[in-house]
Design an enzyme around this catalytic site. Sequence first.
Site, PDB file in Angstrom:
ATOM      1  N   CYS A  97       0.887  -1.177   0.000  1.00 58.31           N
ATOM      2  CA  CYS A  97       0.000   0.000   0.000  1.00 58.31           C
ATOM      3  C   CYS A  97       0.915   1.214   0.000  1.00 58.31           C
ATOM      4  O   CYS A  97       1.193   1.804   1.043  1.00 58.31           O
ATOM      5  CB  CYS A  97      -0.917  -0.008   1.213  1.00 58.31           C
ATOM      6  SG  CYS A  97      -1.914  -1.514   1.378  1.00 58.31           S
ATOM      7  N   ALA A  98       1.403   1.598  -1.175  1.00 59.26           N
ATOM      8  CA  ALA A  98       2.632   2.377  -1.265  1.00 59.26           C
ATOM      9  C   ALA A  98       2.478   3.892  -1.252  1.00 59.26           C
ATOM     10  O   ALA A  98       3.397   4.595  -0.837  1.00 59.26           O
ATOM     11  CB  ALA A  98       3.404   1.969  -2.522  1.00 59.26           C
ATOM     12  N   ALA A  99       1.383   4.443  -1.757  1.00 61.98           N
ATOM     13  CA  ALA A  99       1.260   5.902  -1.840  1.00 61.98           C
ATOM     14  C   ALA A  99       1.194   6.512  -0.439  1.00 61.98           C
ATOM     15  O   ALA A  99       0.700   5.876   0.494  1.00 61.98           O
ATOM     16  CB  ALA A  99       0.013   6.287  -2.631  1.00 61.98           C
ATOM     17  N   PRO A 100       1.730   7.720  -0.279  1.00 66.06           N
ATOM     18  CA  PRO A 100       2.261   8.622  -1.297  1.00 66.06           C
ATOM     19  C   PRO A 100       3.721   8.384  -1.675  1.00 66.06           C
ATOM     20  O   PRO A 100       4.249   9.096  -2.516  1.00 66.06           O
ATOM     21  CB  PRO A 100       2.092  10.006  -0.656  1.00 66.06           C
ATOM     22  CG  PRO A 100       2.162   9.749   0.798  1.00 66.06           C
ATOM     23  CD  PRO A 100       1.537   8.398   1.021  1.00 66.06           C
ATOM     24  N   GLY A 101       4.393   7.410  -1.066  1.00 64.91           N
ATOM     25  CA  GLY A 101       5.692   7.004  -1.584  1.00 64.91           C
ATOM     26  C   GLY A 101       6.888   7.182  -0.676  1.00 64.91           C
ATOM     27  O   GLY A 101       7.994   6.789  -1.039  1.00 64.91           O
ATOM     28  N   LYS A 103       7.700   5.706   2.203  1.00 62.80           N
ATOM     29  CA  LYS A 103       8.247   4.429   2.644  1.00 62.80           C
ATOM     30  C   LYS A 103       8.824   3.653   1.470  1.00 62.80           C
ATOM     31  O   LYS A 103       9.880   3.015   1.585  1.00 62.80           O
ATOM     32  CB  LYS A 103       7.167   3.617   3.368  1.00 62.80           C
ATOM     33  CG  LYS A 103       6.586   4.305   4.599  1.00 62.80           C
ATOM     34  CD  LYS A 103       5.531   3.435   5.262  1.00 62.80           C
ATOM     35  CE  LYS A 103       4.800   4.177   6.364  1.00 62.80           C
ATOM     36  NZ  LYS A 103       3.926   5.260   5.840  1.00 62.80           N
ATOM     37  N   ASP A 149      -6.135  -6.470  -5.249  1.00 69.98           N
ATOM     38  CA  ASP A 149      -5.780  -7.790  -4.713  1.00 69.98           C
ATOM     39  C   ASP A 149      -4.603  -8.332  -5.520  1.00 69.98           C
ATOM     40  O   ASP A 149      -4.735  -8.647  -6.707  1.00 69.98           O
ATOM     41  CB  ASP A 149      -6.980  -8.735  -4.801  1.00 69.98           C
ATOM     42  CG  ASP A 149      -6.712 -10.087  -4.165  1.00 69.98           C
ATOM     43  OD1 ASP A 149      -5.606 -10.280  -3.611  1.00 69.98           O
ATOM     44  OD2 ASP A 149      -7.595 -10.956  -4.230  1.00 69.98           O
ATOM     45  N   CYS A 218      -0.843   3.687  11.513  1.00 71.62           N
ATOM     46  CA  CYS A 218      -0.744   4.972  12.208  1.00 71.62           C
ATOM     47  C   CYS A 218      -1.986   5.175  13.068  1.00 71.62           C
ATOM     48  O   CYS A 218      -2.561   6.253  13.127  1.00 71.62           O
ATOM     49  CB  CYS A 218      -0.562   6.129  11.223  1.00 71.62           C
ATOM     50  SG  CYS A 218      -1.855   6.257   9.972  1.00 71.62           S
TER      51      CYS A 218
END
Length: 423
Positions: A97-101, A103, A149, A218
């Site tokens: 779950c990458a956005a906003p980027g 991490k 998925d 978070c």
Amino acid sequence: MGMAVCDTDTAKGSGRSFRLVCEAGERDLVEAFLGATGHVAEAEPFSPWCRRVTAEPTALGASLAARFGYIHIQDRSSMLPPLLLDPPAGARVLDMCAAPGGKTGFLAQLVGPTGFVLGNEPSPDRLATLRQTLFRESLANTATCSFADLSPQLPAGSFTHILLDPPCSGWGTLDKNPQAAKIWAGDKVAPLVALQRKLLATAAALLAPGGRVLYSTCTTNVAENEDQTRFALDELPLRQIPLAAPAGFVFEAPHRGDVSGVLRVDSAASAAQGFYLALFEKVGGEAHDPDDGVFPGEPVPRAAIAAAGCEPSGLPPGVVRSFGDKAFFLHAGAAWLPAGFRYQGFAVGSFRSRVFRPHGRARLLMGRGGPGLNEEALSRIEALLAGQSLPAGDLPARPGLYWRGLPLGFLTKKGSRALWSDR
């Protein structure tokens, strides 16, 4: 009701934190670049990449260092998941779950040019933000995709490391989202809990034997934190790896007596957002042994890249391919992605009529000390960004722009003048 997603990449208020985005040998130069605009920072104790501002005469996000992608503003807690997952150089990593980027980008720095990070973001709007972040920061050892998925898209046992920072209720960000606790009160959080469990199960399936997944949120909600840790240990082929507390933070005790080895950031005491972190290792299973991969797209000849005044050796291992008129770098680590898997590599420019033209921000293709303008002060760089032109003399059509040897991007030459174009 839409799912909440925590954008913890933005640190607000005085003493904001950020990450240097550069090679290790460039840290001092990047800090000097930041200092040239009056911004002063001190090192964070938990990572040599991380800093906290002590003087901010103008908005940090508007600094030249930020504009050219050499820093990433990020909450202190948001820096912890990549650090605690701790992928080694050369690792194959998935950010689910990458956005906003923020991490994703930090993971790309940690694995280095021989490592590969696939950032997945189901939301098209947020996917665009993810890609812009990675592009601005010249993190070419990444690729991006967009699947709700991933389990039917990728073979089991594909990744050595996975970061799962799923949609959550955001109770740890109440200073920024004061309504989060009310919006996700009581049973309203049930869809988030179900989604988190589905994503945990997918992560367990995609891990290679002995691979690791770092789960983080978070929120301070036990149902999304300690309860999910128990679910992972009781229902999935995962065992827990106890986490050591990083320096510079204060942590609360776990909120369940049968859960230990996890970390809960004490928000007030740590001057950071509330965060929960748990690390797991895959038990059993089989590793995916990919066939020899075939890259999509049409090859862009190395000679065409060199003819444009570029230095291809600045890129990590991989190839440049064209898709229509657009040219993308595809990292060697993407070769094992299954045929037909839809993903996007790292944009480097255009390829029209067999002529390659680098994007203005493709600084990885500039090389060191190539032809161009190497500025000692900021005034002429600021003039270019304001739309002014500078004398170009006998420079090539795509000269480089440098600050004290630090590559910033390609200029466009028109007649005897050089211009900055953000494309």
